[in-house]
Motif scaffolding. Structure first.
Motif, PDB file in Angstrom:
ATOM      1  N   PHE A  19      52.433  57.702  31.163  1.00 15.50           N
ATOM      2  CA  PHE A  19      52.902  56.356  31.465  1.00 15.50           C
ATOM      3  C   PHE A  19      52.061  55.760  32.589  1.00 15.50           C
ATOM      4  N   ASN A  20      51.581  54.513  32.384  1.00 18.92           N
ATOM      5  CA  ASN A  20      50.877  53.747  33.411  1.00 18.92           C
ATOM      6  C   ASN A  20      51.395  52.326  33.384  1.00 18.92           C
ATOM      7  N   LEU A  21      51.443  51.690  34.548  1.00 19.42           N
ATOM      8  CA  LEU A  21      51.881  50.302  34.658  1.00 19.42           C
ATOM      9  C   LEU A  21      50.965  49.611  35.652  1.00 19.42           C
ATOM     10  N   SER A  22      50.412  48.476  35.247  1.00 24.01           N
ATOM     11  CA  SER A  22      49.542  47.697  36.128  1.00 24.01           C
ATOM     12  C   SER A  22      50.064  46.269  36.187  1.00 24.01           C
ATOM     13  N   VAL A  23      50.199  45.738  37.419  1.00 26.89           N
ATOM     14  CA  VAL A  23      50.698  44.380  37.625  1.00 26.89           C
ATOM     15  C   VAL A  23      49.744  43.672  38.577  1.00 26.89           C
ATOM     16  N   GLY A  24      49.371  42.451  38.222  1.00 33.55           N
ATOM     17  CA  GLY A  24      48.493  41.661  39.079  1.00 33.55           C
ATOM     18  C   GLY A  24      48.872  40.195  39.017  1.00 33.55           C
ATOM     19  N   ALA A  25      48.466  39.447  40.027  1.00 35.66           N
ATOM     20  CA  ALA A  25      48.766  38.019  40.089  1.00 35.66           C
ATOM     21  C   ALA A  25      47.575  37.289  40.698  1.00 35.66           C
ATOM     22  N   PRO A  26      46.688  36.725  39.852  1.00 36.00           N
ATOM     23  CA  PRO A  26      45.519  36.030  40.409  1.00 36.00           C
ATOM     24  C   PRO A  26      45.905  34.708  41.082  1.00 36.00           C
ATOM     25  N   LEU A  27      45.290  34.451  42.223  1.00 38.27           N
ATOM     26  CA  LEU A  27      45.494  33.211  42.971  1.00 38.27           C
ATOM     27  C   LEU A  27      44.140  32.541  43.152  1.00 38.27           C
ATOM     28  N   ASP A  28      44.046  31.264  42.771  1.00 35.68           N
ATOM     29  CA  ASP A  28      42.801  30.516  42.888  1.00 35.68           C
ATOM     30  C   ASP A  28      42.904  29.480  44.004  1.00 35.68           C
ATOM     31  N   TYR A  29      41.827  29.342  44.767  1.00 37.94           N
ATOM     32  CA  TYR A  29      41.707  28.278  45.769  1.00 37.94           C
ATOM     33  C   TYR A  29      40.519  27.422  45.346  1.00 37.94           C
ATOM     34  N   ASN A  30      40.806  26.191  44.912  1.00 34.76           N
ATOM     35  CA  ASN A  30      39.761  25.301  44.399  1.00 34.76           C
ATOM     36  C   ASN A  30      38.885  24.775  45.532  1.00 34.76           C
ATOM     37  N   LEU A  31      37.571  24.925  45.356  1.00 36.37           N
ATOM     38  CA  LEU A  31      36.599  24.385  46.302  1.00 36.37           C
ATOM     39  C   LEU A  31      36.015  23.074  45.799  1.00 36.37           C
ATOM     40  N   GLY A  32      36.118  22.840  44.511  1.00 35.81           N
ATOM     41  CA  GLY A  32      35.591  21.640  43.884  1.00 35.81           C
ATOM     42  C   GLY A  32      36.074  21.586  42.444  1.00 35.81           C
ATOM     43  N   PRO A  33      35.591  20.605  41.656  1.00 34.63           N
ATOM     44  CA  PRO A  33      36.060  20.470  40.277  1.00 34.63           C
ATOM     45  C   PRO A  33      35.760  21.687  39.392  1.00 34.63           C
ATOM     46  N   GLY A  34      34.677  22.391  39.642  1.00 32.87           N
ATOM     47  CA  GLY A  34      34.340  23.526  38.792  1.00 32.87           C
ATOM     48  C   GLY A  34      34.183  24.837  39.525  1.00 32.87           C
ATOM     49  N   LEU A  35      34.534  24.882  40.812  1.00 31.05           N
ATOM     50  CA  LEU A  35      34.291  26.075  41.624  1.00 31.05           C
ATOM     51  C   LEU A  35      35.566  26.473  42.360  1.00 31.05           C
ATOM     52  N   ALA A  36      35.857  27.778  42.371  1.00 33.99           N
ATOM     53  CA  ALA A  36      37.061  28.266  43.048  1.00 33.99           C
ATOM     54  C   ALA A  36      36.833  29.680  43.573  1.00 33.99           C
ATOM     55  N   LEU A  37      37.623  30.053  44.550  1.00 34.54           N
ATOM     56  CA  LEU A  37      37.683  31.437  45.028  1.00 34.54           C
ATOM     57  C   LEU A  37      38.932  32.058  44.427  1.00 34.54           C
ATOM     58  N   ARG A  38      38.821  33.276  43.921  1.00 31.78           N
ATOM     59  CA  ARG A  38      39.968  33.943  43.299  1.00 31.78           C
ATOM     60  C   ARG A  38      40.238  35.263  44.012  1.00 31.78           C
ATOM     61  N   VAL A  39      41.512  35.484  44.358  1.00 27.93           N
ATOM     62  CA  VAL A  39      41.987  36.738  44.923  1.00 27.93           C
ATOM     63  C   VAL A  39      43.112  37.225  44.018  1.00 27.93           C
ATOM     64  N   SER A  40      43.072  38.503  43.664  1.00 25.30           N
ATOM     65  CA  SER A  40      44.079  39.050  42.759  1.00 25.30           C
ATOM     66  C   SER A  40      44.608  40.375  43.294  1.00 25.30           C
ATOM     67  N   PRO A  41      45.794  40.352  43.960  1.00 21.67           N
ATOM     68  CA  PRO A  41      46.393  41.614  44.373  1.00 21.67           C
ATOM     69  C   PRO A  41      46.870  42.388  43.136  1.00 21.67           C
ATOM     70  N   THR A  42      46.766  43.717  43.186  1.00 26.95           N
ATOM     71  CA  THR A  42      47.079  44.555  42.033  1.00 26.95           C
ATOM     72  C   THR A  42      47.909  45.758  42.470  1.00 26.95           C
ATOM     73  N   TYR A  43      48.843  46.141  41.615  1.00 26.21           N
ATOM     74  CA  TYR A  43      49.653  47.348  41.815  1.00 26.21           C
ATOM     75  C   TYR A  43      49.520  48.213  40.572  1.00 26.21           C
ATOM     76  N   LEU A  44      49.244  49.499  40.739  1.00 24.86           N
ATOM     77  CA  LEU A  44      49.111  50.432  39.625  1.00 24.86           C
ATOM     78  C   LEU A  44      50.054  51.605  39.852  1.00 24.86           C
ATOM     79  N   LEU A  45      50.945  51.838  38.877  1.00 25.95           N
ATOM     80  CA  LEU A  45      51.852  52.978  38.893  1.00 25.95           C
ATOM     81  C   LEU A  45      51.412  53.917  37.781  1.00 25.95           C
ATOM     82  N   SER A  46      51.158  55.169  38.109  1.00 26.17           N
ATOM     83  CA  SER A  46      50.741  56.139  37.096  1.00 26.17           C
ATOM     84  C   SER A  46      51.529  57.434  37.266  1.00 26.17           C
TER      85      SER A  46
END
Length: 70
Positions: A19-46
């Motif tokens: 059994f494995n479980l992975s959960v993540g939630a990407p968060l984007d911070y827009n810098l312009g119309p086509g550019l962004a910074l993305r941070v994605s915290p992740t949790y893995l249970l194995s």
């Protein structure tokens, strides 16, 4: 004929289903119309070797969006 040796000789787990479980939630911070910074915290249970492992981490990167945004 190919001779095979068990992976347990070098510290690998034997073939089985676990059994494995992975959960993540990407968060984007827009810098312009086509550019962004993305941070994605992740949790893995194995569950390897009858012991639960809780792993936390994150990924970060730059996102460029192609095409036109409305």
């Amino acid at each position: 004929m190919i001779k095979r040796f068990p992976g347990s000789l070098i510290g690998l787990y034997p073939n089985s289903t676990v059994f494995n479980l992975s959960v993540g939630a990407p968060l984007d911070y827009n810098l312009g119309p086509g550019l962004a910074l993305r941070v994605s915290p992740t949790y893995l249970l194995s569950d390897y070797g009858s012991e639960l492992q809780h792993n936390k981490g994150f990924t970060a990167g730059v996102v460029y969006r192609f095409g036109r945004r409305k």
